[in-house]
Design an enzyme around this catalytic site. Structure first.
Site, PDB file in Angstrom:
ATOM      1  N   ASP A 252       0.820  -1.212   0.000  1.00  0.00           N
ATOM      2  CA  ASP A 252       0.000   0.000   0.000  1.00  0.00           C
ATOM      3  C   ASP A 252       0.855   1.263   0.000  1.00  0.00           C
ATOM      4  OD1 ASP A 252      -2.461   1.377   0.030  1.00  0.00           O
ATOM      5  OD2 ASP A 252      -2.387   1.618   2.201  1.00  0.00           O
TER       6      ASP A 252
ATOM      7  N   SER B  28      -6.613   5.917  -0.180  1.00  0.00           N
ATOM      8  CA  SER B  28      -6.716   4.744  -1.052  1.00  0.00           C
ATOM      9  C   SER B  28      -8.192   4.398  -1.200  1.00  0.00           C
ATOM     10  CB  SER B  28      -5.962   3.562  -0.445  1.00  0.00           C
ATOM     11  OG  SER B  28      -4.604   3.870  -0.250  1.00  0.00           O
TER      12      SER B  28
ATOM     13  N   GLN C 273      -4.000  -0.100  -7.762  1.00  0.00           N
ATOM     14  CA  GLN C 273      -4.772   0.697  -6.801  1.00  0.00           C
ATOM     15  C   GLN C 273      -5.277   1.971  -7.465  1.00  0.00           C
ATOM     16  OE1 GLN C 273      -3.345   3.388  -3.285  1.00  0.00           O
ATOM     17  NE2 GLN C 273      -3.569   1.333  -2.414  1.00  0.00           N
TER      18      GLN C 273
END
Length: 292
Positions: free
Chosen positions: A208, A232, A282
Site C-alpha cells: 500500500d 486509497s 490501486q
C-alpha cells in the site's frame, strides 16, 4: 546506525507483528489492534494485511493465497480495535474463496475478497527485470523524513520504522516539482519471521506504499500539501512466489492516468534475484480542496 535507532526498528517491527497476529473471537471472527501512526488514521496496508491473515485462518494449510481485492469504505480510527468477520464463499478442490469485512463500531471500513489456490505446476514466463539503481548507498525514507521534519519543525521520531524504504528517484517534498509518474522503491521488513502467512501479510502491508505518491508526481504535488485530500479507494494484489519480507524487494510503480479526482497506479514487486513475486493495482482519491 545508533543504538536508539536500531532499538526503535526492533520495537516497531514487533509492534507490527502483534498487530497482524489477530485475536480469535470465534470460528469466523477475529479482532485486531492498530499501529499508532502519527497521522491519526489507520494505515490502509495494515487493514489489508490483517484481512489477509484473518481469511488465512479459515483455510486449510494446503492452500495459499494468490489474490486479494479490497475496497476502503471509511477511514479507520487508530484508537478503536478492528473486528474482522470472515465469510466462507466457496471451498473447491483447486481454489477457495473468502470475503472479509473489517468493522469499527459495527461499521465497515474495508471489504476484501481473497482467493486461495492449491499449489500446482503450469506454464511459466516472466519479463526481464532491472532495477533503476542498486539498494546499496540509497538514502532511506526515514532519513529523508528527518530532513523534512527538521525543516518544518516537526518531530520525526513519531514515524514508525517497521518497514525500511529506499527510493531510487525520491521526490523533493520541500521543493516539489513535476516528475514522470514512475517510481522505484527498495523495501524490506525490519525483522524476520518464519511463518509464510505472516510474510504474505507483511508484503500486503508494504504494497500500500508509494502508489498514491506515484500518481501525484506529474502534478508536482507533495502528499504533505495541506490542500490535498487523499486516500486509497481500492486495492488489488496478486501473489506468484515465496516471500521472505525481511529480504530486499524492489517495487516498480507507474501511474498511467489521473482524472476525476482519482489516480490509477500499478506496481510490480520483485525479489532481489529478479523474480516477480507479486503485482498490485490501486486507485486513490487525490482531491484538491481549499485549506482555509
Amino acid at each position: 546506525m545508533s543504538d536508539a535507532f536500531a532499538d526503535k526498528k526492533v520495537k516497531d517491527f514487533q509492534s507490527l507483528l502483534e498487530v497482524l497476529r489477530l485475536e480469535k473471537q470465534g470460528d469466523l471472527l477475529f479482532r485486531g489492534h492498530n499501529m499508532q501512526v502519527p497521522w491519526g488514521r489507520v494505515y490502509g496496508g495494515q487493514v489489508l494485511a490483517q484481512a489477509l491473515y484473518a481469511a488465512h485462518q479459515t483455510v486449510s494449510d494446503e492452500y495459499k493465497v494468490h489474490s486479494q481485492h479490497a475496497y476502503f469504505i471509511r477511514p479507520g480510527q487508530v484508537h478503536i480495535d478492528i473486528d474482522f468477520e470472515v465469510e466462507i464463499v466457496r471451498d473447491g478442490r483447486g481454489f477457495c474463496t473468502r470475503r472479509v469485512t473489517a468493522l469499527q463500531n459495527g461499521k465497515a471500513i474495508l471489504i476484501s475478497s481473497l482467493s486461495f489456490q492449491r499449489p500446482e505446476d503450469g506454464l511459466e514466463q516472466q519479463c526481464e527485470f532491472q532495477a533503476d539503481a542498486p539498494v546499496e548507498g540509497l538514502q532511506t525514507e526515514h532519513e529523508r523524513q528527518i530532513e523534512y521534519c527538521e525543516a518544518k519543525g516537526l518531530d520525526p521520531d513519531k514515524r514508525t520504522l517497521e518497514i525500511e524504504y529506499r527510493s531510487t528517484n525520491p521526490f523533493d517534498h520541500l521543493n516539489p516539482t513535476p516528475m514522470p509518474p514512475r517510481v522505484g522503491v527498495w523495501m524490506r521488513a525490519s525483522g524476520k519471521v518464519e511463518d509464510p502467512i505472516l510474510n504474505q501479510a507483511l508484503l500486503s502491508y508494504m504494497s500500500d506504499s508509494y502508489l498514491l505518491d506515484t500518481s501525484l508526481l506529474p502534478h508536482g504535488i507533495s502528499y504533505y500539501n495541506p490542500k490535498l485530500q487523499s486516500a486509497s479507494l481500492d486495492h488489488a494484489l496478486w501473489f506468484y512466489d515465496q516471500i521472505d519480507a525481511s529480504e530486499w524487494h524492489y517495487y516498480e510503480l507507474d501511474s498511467p492516468k489521473t482524472a476525476g479526482a482519482r489516480g490509477l497506479n500499478f506496481g510490480k514487486i520483485y525479489r532481489k534475484d529478479g523474480c516477480l513475486v507479486a503485482a498490485a493495482a490501486q486507485e486513490c482519491l487525490m482531491r484538491m480542496v481549499d485549506s482555509k
